[in-house]
Design a protein around this motif. Structure first.
Motif, PDB file in Angstrom:
ATOM      1  N   GLN A  31       0.729  -1.228   0.335  1.00  0.00           N
ATOM      2  CA  GLN A  31       0.055   0.159  -0.394  1.00  0.00           C
ATOM      3  C   GLN A  31       0.916   1.049  -0.159  1.00  0.00           C
ATOM      4  O   GLN A  31       0.644   2.249  -0.881  1.00  0.00           O
ATOM      5  N   VAL A  32       1.743   0.829   0.858  1.00  0.00           N
ATOM      6  CA  VAL A  32       2.722   2.301   1.070  1.00  0.00           C
ATOM      7  C   VAL A  32       3.876   2.361  -0.683  1.00  0.00           C
ATOM      8  O   VAL A  32       3.280   3.619  -1.418  1.00  0.00           O
ATOM      9  N   TRP A  33       3.908   1.263  -1.458  1.00  0.00           N
ATOM     10  CA  TRP A  33       4.394   1.304  -2.655  1.00  0.00           C
ATOM     11  C   TRP A  33       3.409   2.199  -3.625  1.00  0.00           C
ATOM     12  O   TRP A  33       3.654   3.191  -4.162  1.00  0.00           O
ATOM     13  N   ARG A  34       2.524   1.830  -3.620  1.00  0.00           N
ATOM     14  CA  ARG A  34       0.813   1.924  -4.564  1.00  0.00           C
ATOM     15  C   ARG A  34       0.977   4.052  -4.063  1.00  0.00           C
ATOM     16  O   ARG A  34       1.131   4.473  -4.849  1.00  0.00           O
ATOM     17  N   THR A  35       1.273   3.897  -2.956  1.00  0.00           N
ATOM     18  CA  THR A  35       0.922   5.656  -2.121  1.00  0.00           C
ATOM     19  C   THR A  35       2.012   6.396  -3.492  1.00  0.00           C
ATOM     20  O   THR A  35       1.310   7.988  -4.000  1.00  0.00           O
ATOM     21  N   GLY A  36       3.203   6.304  -3.337  1.00  0.00           N
ATOM     22  CA  GLY A  36       4.681   6.672  -3.679  1.00  0.00           C
ATOM     23  C   GLY A  36       4.230   6.534  -5.501  1.00  0.00           C
ATOM     24  O   GLY A  36       4.155   7.937  -6.257  1.00  0.00           O
ATOM     25  N   CYS A  37       3.839   5.900  -5.544  1.00  0.00           N
ATOM     26  CA  CYS A  37       3.391   5.390  -7.058  1.00  0.00           C
ATOM     27  C   CYS A  37       2.398   6.422  -7.683  1.00  0.00           C
ATOM     28  O   CYS A  37       2.685   7.516  -9.241  1.00  0.00           O
ATOM     29  N   GLU A  38       1.424   6.582  -6.999  1.00  0.00           N
ATOM     30  CA  GLU A  38      -0.071   7.830  -7.443  1.00  0.00           C
ATOM     31  C   GLU A  38       0.751   8.789  -7.762  1.00  0.00           C
ATOM     32  O   GLU A  38       0.184   9.737  -8.211  1.00  0.00           O
ATOM     33  N   GLY A  39       1.753   9.237  -6.326  1.00  0.00           N
ATOM     34  CA  GLY A  39       1.862  10.731  -6.368  1.00  0.00           C
ATOM     35  C   GLY A  39       3.036  11.006  -7.000  1.00  0.00           C
ATOM     36  O   GLY A  39       2.766  12.024  -7.738  1.00  0.00           O
ATOM     37  N   ARG A  40       4.171  10.354  -7.885  1.00  0.00           N
ATOM     38  CA  ARG A  40       4.768  10.108  -8.511  1.00  0.00           C
ATOM     39  C   ARG A  40       4.348  10.292  -9.851  1.00  0.00           C
ATOM     40  O   ARG A  40       4.555  11.740 -10.838  1.00  0.00           O
ATOM     41  N   ILE A  41       3.477   9.831 -10.081  1.00  0.00           N
ATOM     42  CA  ILE A  41       2.396  10.235 -11.212  1.00  0.00           C
ATOM     43  C   ILE A  41       1.613  11.084 -11.942  1.00  0.00           C
ATOM     44  O   ILE A  41       2.063  12.209 -12.440  1.00  0.00           O
TER      45      ILE A  41
END
Length: 86
Positions: A31-41
């Motif tokens: 979940q942390v990884w996914r949240t970081g990816c969405e923020g980067r996008i």
């Protein structure tokens, strides 16, 4: 495709088994990884106008996204190097 664990939360389920799964360390890290990816996008879309592709076709889309990611990486590298030069 090599995906070992899927970390998609399900808030509507009432099963105890699902709740235990969502409390595991690998699930939370996913979940942390996914949240970081969405923020980067989101950042790349805002900074470089990636909301609308200027090229045509799938090759053009890949080129447009690739150029946006390279531009964002250069900005991040520059931010890291500036304090070292001062």
């Amino acid at each position: 495709m090599g995906v070992k664990y899927v970390s998609i939360p399900n808030r509507s389920t009432g099963s105890e088994e699902r709740r235990k799964l969502q409390k595991r360390r690998w699930f939370k890290q996913g979940q942390v990884w996914r949240t970081g990816c969405e923020g980067r996008i989101s950042t790349v879309k805002r900074r470089h106008g990636l909301a609308r592709c200027r090229y045509r076709g799938m090759d053009g889309m890949q080129r447009w996204i690739g150029l946006g990611v390279i531009a964002d990486n250069l900005i991040n590298i520059g931010k890291c190097l500036v304090p070292q030069l001062a």
